[in-house]
Design a protein around this motif. Structure first.
Motif, PDB file in Angstrom:
ATOM      1  N   ALA A 141       2.124   7.036  10.033  1.00 48.63           N
ATOM      2  CA  ALA A 141       1.011   6.606   9.048  1.00 48.63           C
ATOM      3  C   ALA A 141       1.084   4.665   9.349  1.00 48.63           C
ATOM      4  O   ALA A 141       0.779   3.974   7.841  1.00 48.63           O
ATOM      5  N   LEU A 154       4.799  -0.080   4.096  1.00 48.28           N
ATOM      6  CA  LEU A 154       3.715   0.063   2.528  1.00 48.28           C
ATOM      7  C   LEU A 154       3.259   1.235   3.717  1.00 48.28           C
ATOM      8  O   LEU A 154       2.265   1.161   4.335  1.00 48.28           O
ATOM      9  N   ALA A 155       3.163   2.762   3.956  1.00 44.86           N
ATOM     10  CA  ALA A 155       2.974   3.760   4.482  1.00 44.86           C
ATOM     11  C   ALA A 155       2.399   5.203   3.593  1.00 44.86           C
ATOM     12  O   ALA A 155       3.903   5.570   3.437  1.00 44.86           O
ATOM     13  N   VAL A 156       1.351   5.268   3.712  1.00 42.50           N
ATOM     14  CA  VAL A 156       1.155   7.013   3.516  1.00 42.50           C
ATOM     15  C   VAL A 156       0.796   7.931   4.255  1.00 42.50           C
ATOM     16  O   VAL A 156      -0.377   6.879   4.702  1.00 42.50           O
ATOM     17  N   ARG A 169      -4.071  10.777   1.654  1.00 37.40           N
ATOM     18  CA  ARG A 169      -4.056   9.192   1.363  1.00 37.40           C
ATOM     19  C   ARG A 169      -5.538   9.257   0.550  1.00 37.40           C
ATOM     20  O   ARG A 169      -5.524  10.069   0.210  1.00 37.40           O
ATOM     21  N   ARG A 170      -5.360   8.065  -0.330  1.00 39.09           N
ATOM     22  CA  ARG A 170      -6.653   8.391  -1.420  1.00 39.09           C
ATOM     23  C   ARG A 170      -6.412   8.930  -2.536  1.00 39.09           C
ATOM     24  O   ARG A 170      -7.143   9.596  -3.778  1.00 39.09           O
ATOM     25  N   ARG A 171      -5.082   9.306  -2.698  1.00 40.87           N
ATOM     26  CA  ARG A 171      -4.922   9.926  -4.018  1.00 40.87           C
ATOM     27  C   ARG A 171      -3.935   8.628  -5.026  1.00 40.87           C
ATOM     28  O   ARG A 171      -3.380   9.395  -5.799  1.00 40.87           O
ATOM     29  N   GLY A 172      -3.655   7.486  -4.801  1.00 42.94           N
ATOM     30  CA  GLY A 172      -2.670   6.606  -5.847  1.00 42.94           C
ATOM     31  C   GLY A 172      -1.498   6.641  -5.055  1.00 42.94           C
ATOM     32  O   GLY A 172      -0.934   6.331  -6.127  1.00 42.94           O
ATOM     33  N   ALA A 205       0.278   5.274  -3.084  1.00 44.41           N
ATOM     34  CA  ALA A 205       0.013   3.907  -2.703  1.00 44.41           C
ATOM     35  C   ALA A 205       0.511   2.578  -3.722  1.00 44.41           C
ATOM     36  O   ALA A 205       1.664   2.108  -4.194  1.00 44.41           O
ATOM     37  N   THR A 206      -0.253   2.580  -4.130  1.00 43.33           N
ATOM     38  CA  THR A 206      -0.888   2.470  -6.234  1.00 43.33           C
ATOM     39  C   THR A 206       0.649   2.807  -6.918  1.00 43.33           C
ATOM     40  O   THR A 206       1.476   2.094  -7.887  1.00 43.33           O
ATOM     41  N   ASN A 224      -6.754  -5.692   9.056  1.00 51.19           N
ATOM     42  CA  ASN A 224      -5.866  -4.402   8.262  1.00 51.19           C
ATOM     43  C   ASN A 224      -7.252  -4.077   7.315  1.00 51.19           C
ATOM     44  O   ASN A 224      -6.230  -4.250   5.855  1.00 51.19           O
ATOM     45  N   HIS A 257      -8.087  -1.406   5.298  1.00 44.05           N
ATOM     46  CA  HIS A 257      -8.079  -0.465   4.623  1.00 44.05           C
ATOM     47  C   HIS A 257      -6.191  -1.369   3.406  1.00 44.05           C
ATOM     48  O   HIS A 257      -6.174  -1.012   2.546  1.00 44.05           O
ATOM     49  N   ALA A 269      -7.425  -4.031   0.988  1.00 49.11           N
ATOM     50  CA  ALA A 269      -8.216  -3.179  -0.108  1.00 49.11           C
ATOM     51  C   ALA A 269      -6.619  -2.436  -0.843  1.00 49.11           C
ATOM     52  O   ALA A 269      -7.159  -2.670  -2.217  1.00 49.11           O
ATOM     53  N   TRP A 298      -3.925  -3.609  -1.747  1.00 42.76           N
ATOM     54  CA  TRP A 298      -3.024  -4.874  -2.342  1.00 42.76           C
ATOM     55  C   TRP A 298      -4.552  -5.332  -2.445  1.00 42.76           C
ATOM     56  O   TRP A 298      -3.392  -5.811  -3.975  1.00 42.76           O
ATOM     57  N   HIS A 326      -6.599  -4.157  -4.539  1.00 42.29           N
ATOM     58  CA  HIS A 326      -6.344  -3.468  -5.585  1.00 42.29           C
ATOM     59  C   HIS A 326      -5.673  -3.426  -6.667  1.00 42.29           C
ATOM     60  O   HIS A 326      -5.739  -2.671  -7.738  1.00 42.29           O
TER      61      HIS A 326
END
Ligand SMILES: CC(C)(COP(=O)(O)OP(=O)(O)OC[C@H]1O[C@@H](n2cnc3c(N)ncnc32)[C@H](O)[C@@H]1OP(=O)(O)O)[C@@H](O)C(=O)NCCC(=O)NCCS
Length: 139
Positions: free
Chosen positions: A22, A74-76, A81-84, A86-87, A113, A115, A118, A120, A122
């Motif tokens: 990841a 930071l790795a998911v 992914r896209r479930r919040g 990392a946020t 990079n 992704h 995007a 960071w 966000h």
């Protein structure tokens, strides 16, 4: 339901397995359990884990050296992914680092990079135009 907790030494193998699939793995030294153990011995709360039930699905190191606050690793997991995730990790890191005295957070992001950039953006980060990181390995 994603939760955040501090990593423990016995998480090292699972964290390394996650990073293998990841993380942004270009242009950095290889990982081994000793680097995770050393980080936690130095600062027990520095490695934040996102987990769902017993599975570690994301990581973020929130490093504080008494002067600067650095966010890295930071790795998911791709399946989460896209479930919040990392946020949520960045929010938790900010709470930790502000409590320690941080006034600014920084993150290393590879050129290309998209992704990562995007994410960071966000969470409110922007690139600095006039600075580059200078490095050399230790002797
Ligand atoms: C970058 C990464 C950490 C994002 O993790 P994530 O948990 O999917 O991110 P989030 O769900 O919190 O995303 C929040 C927002 O960031 C942006 N974003 C995140 N991933 C994105 C992508 N692949 N493409 C475009 N925008 C993205 C979006 O605005 C997203 O909001 P939305 O889903 O409502 O559109 C993850 O893709 C990853 O681990 N990538 C490989 C490792 C890496 O590059 N780490 C960053 C090193 S600098």
């Amino acid at each position: 339901m994603i939760s955040i907790r501090d990593a423990r030494s016995d998480d090292a193998e699972q964290v390394l397995a996650l990073w293998a699939v990841a993380a942004e793995n270009d242009d950095r030294p290889p990982d081994d359990p000793d680097v995770v153990h050393a980080l936690l011995a130095r600062d027990a709360g520095a490695l934040l884990l996102a987990h769902e039930r017993d599975e570690i699905v994301g990581t973020l190191v929130a490093g504080w050296d008494g002067w600067r606050a650095h966010l890295y690793r930071l790795a998911v997991h791709p399946a989460h992914r896209r479930r919040g995730v990392a946020t949520t990790l960045v929010d938790a890191a900010e709470r930790r680092l502000v409590a320690l005295g941080a006034r600014r957070l920084d993150a290393m992001v590879l050129e290309g990079n998209t992704h990562g950039q995007a994410l960071w953006r966000h969470v409110g980060f922007h690139p600095q135009d006039r600075w580059r990181r200078w490095v050399r390995p230790t002797i």
